[in-house]
Structure formats: C-alpha cells, structure tokens
Design a protein around this motif. Sequence first.
Motif, short mmCIF file in Angstrom:
data_model
loop_
_atom_site.label_atom_id
_atom_site.label_comp_id
_atom_site.label_asym_id
_atom_site.label_seq_id
_atom_site.Cartn_x
_atom_site.Cartn_y
_atom_site.Cartn_z
N ILE A 105 109.14 8.20 13.73
CA ILE A 105 108.59 7.11 12.91
C ILE A 105 107.47 7.64 12.02
O ILE A 105 107.38 7.31 10.83
N GLN A 106 106.61 8.46 12.58
CA GLN A 106 105.51 9.03 11.81
C GLN A 106 106.01 9.91 10.68
O GLN A 106 105.48 9.88 9.56
N ARG A 107 107.06 10.69 10.95
CA ARG A 107 107.62 11.54 9.88
C ARG A 107 108.25 10.69 8.79
O ARG A 107 108.17 11.04 7.60
N CYS B 56 99.35 5.04 13.87
CA CYS B 56 98.50 5.28 12.70
C CYS B 56 97.29 6.16 12.99
O CYS B 56 96.17 5.85 12.58
N THR B 57 97.51 7.26 13.67
CA THR B 57 96.43 8.18 13.99
C THR B 57 96.28 9.24 12.91
O THR B 57 97.27 9.64 12.29
N GLY B 58 95.06 9.70 12.69
CA GLY B 58 94.80 10.83 11.80
C GLY B 58 95.49 10.75 10.46
O GLY B 58 95.32 9.80 9.70
N GLU B 59 96.34 11.74 10.19
CA GLU B 59 97.02 11.85 8.90
C GLU B 59 97.97 10.70 8.62
O GLU B 59 98.41 10.50 7.48
N PHE B 60 98.30 9.92 9.65
CA PHE B 60 99.26 8.84 9.47
C PHE B 60 98.59 7.51 9.13
O PHE B 60 99.27 6.51 8.90
N ALA B 61 97.27 7.48 9.08
CA ALA B 61 96.54 6.24 8.83
C ALA B 61 96.88 5.68 7.44
O ALA B 61 97.21 4.49 7.31
#
Length: 362
Positions: free
Chosen positions: A265-267, A348-353
């Motif tokens: 999902i993050q990718r 939504c952590t770090g770079e995914f915010a």
Amino acid sequence: MSAMTRRVVVGTAVVSLAFAMAACGKTGGDKDNNSGGKGKVIGLLLPDTVTARYEQFDRPLIEKKIKELCADCTVDYANAAGQPQTQAQQISSMITRGVKVLILDPQDSAGVKSSVQSAVDKGIKVVSYDRLAQGPVSAYVSYDNEKVGELQGQALLDAMGPAATPQAKIVMINGDDADPNAAQFKAGAHKVLDGKVDIAYEQSGLWKDNIATQKVNAAITQIGAKNIKGVYSANDTMAGGIATALRGAGLHVPLTGQDAELAGIQRILTGAQTATVFKDYQPEADATAELAINLLNGKSIASLTDTTVASGSGQKVPSKLLTAASITKANVKDIVTKYHLYTAAQICTGEFAQPCKDAGIQ
C-alpha cells in the motif's frame, strides 16, 4: 506466500483487525495447547511467516471466529515457516495430540498429500485454507485464483496504457510452483497478457523478495533496462524486492502485486508499485471457521460451499470461492478506509506522510 481476487467486486464482509489470539502455538513449531487428545480441538497450520497476511490477518481472524462459534473449542496453532518437512511434522504432532479437525494452508500442496491421508485415516477432517492441498480433504476455502491473475494482468495493461503493445517487453515473476494458487494466478495473468505484450522473461520468485530481486536483475541484464516496459509480480512480498531492483536500475515502470500488504500500500502511494489485489480476509476466515465447526459437530457443509474444485490429486472438493478487487492509487483510500485494512498512523509514517495526505488518507 503469500503468498494472496477475482471480479472487481469486493467481498461484502468488513475486515476486522481484532488481534485477540485465542490459542497458543509458536511460529515455525508446535505447542501442545493442553489438548491431550480430549475435547474440541481444531488444528490450524499456516505455511510461512514471510508473507505478512498469515500472522497479521488469517490466524487471528480464524481463531476469533472459531471461539465465537464454539466457546469450548481449542485452537492448536503452528506455522511451517516455509518448510514443507516442518509442516509434515506439525501435522503428525497434531494427529498425536488428538485434533478433531485440521485447517491446513499447505506449504507444498502435493508434498503434503501423505500427511493429509494420515490425518483422515485417524478420523480427522481436513479443511484446506487458501491453497488446495492434495489428498482427501473435506472442504476448501479460497478466492477465485485465476480471476486474481486476470485482475493483476489487467492492472498492468491499464497502467502501461498506450505502451501496452505486442512488442512491449515485460517481466513476469510468478509464485512458488509448490503452491497451486501460483499456477492459477499465472494462468489468469497469461489469459489477459498473452498477445497484448511480449513476456520477454518469466521465472518463479518462490514468494521471496530476495529471489524476486535476483530474477529481475537477471532480466534487466538479459533484456536491457530500457527495453522493460512493465513487471508482473504475483504478490507484494516479491514486489518489494522487484521495486528495489527497478530502483537500482533507474527504472520506473508499472509493477503489480497481491495481498494488500502494508508495504505494498505504501509503495502504491509513492508510485513505486502500481497495483495490488485486495482479498477480504474476514469472509475467508469466517467461512473456514464455520466449515471446521460443522465438520467437528458432524453437520452438513452443503450450505456453506457453492462449488466443487478438483485438486491436483483428482479429488473433487466442496469449495467456497470468494471475490477480490484491484487496488491502485485511484481507489486506495476507499479500500483502506472502508475495510479498515490499516490505520492512517500505520500507513502514513515518515516519507509516506505527504503521499497519504495527497491520497486523502489522514
């Protein structure tokens, strides 16, 4: 593995992330849950710990539903950690401990046949979960796996757009041949892709990210980075390794997956992966638990199955096949929030915010 979706309609039940564990059992091994051959004991055997879904969704959901349906039932759990021989030993141990029903997701569907036969010879009913084991199993619950492959193939073509021509070279990384689902995903994908693109390199990634990385690096060497227009990956675990290989080669091309893993999902949010396949684990777990309880109590399972599937060893198995959906950046918010797959805090952590904010996930 994983690794797992068939028509673009999502199953109706809502995924619950209740992680209440109703029984003991250590990953990769066995643990006697005080069954002692007495009482209502249901064995639960999952294939590996590499694919995130098994410990995160399948195990807790199955255990929770069993306890809802049978308060005095005990779940005896073990995970094969990717080792067929370990799973065979776990089945033998559960037979000795006196389980009455065995829920089995086979690490090697053909290799487990003799173990299934041994269990049935002792009067144990076997429910094949997610992957269809060979041997005399009583029931099978999964998704329409060929439809999953079709969803994956179509997602790749859609993402390629006008670049999807019969001359466009793609790489295809399939699952483990020991998993019958892998062959069905592959067949479904080929049904959609054949003739539309040139499958220039096709190999098994064994459901492992590091193997998938190696295979794609080999494909890049063989085909040439600039000639690769897309990559089919049979699941998200392998897609993670493939994304690493593509990034290392400076490639940004469409990439599929499956299982809606958090990392997948993050990718998708960052564009490193194009699509995954969402399988609502709740109805799969619920149907499996219901079948197990009916078999435990000697009741008919006819009302709980809607089709028959032939196993690799020729048995016609009463089956329940569910429907899945493709997830892309366009609908990731709707799927994640509607089915409560993960919390915004998890995603939504770090770079995914910022990508989360852009997608409306907050």
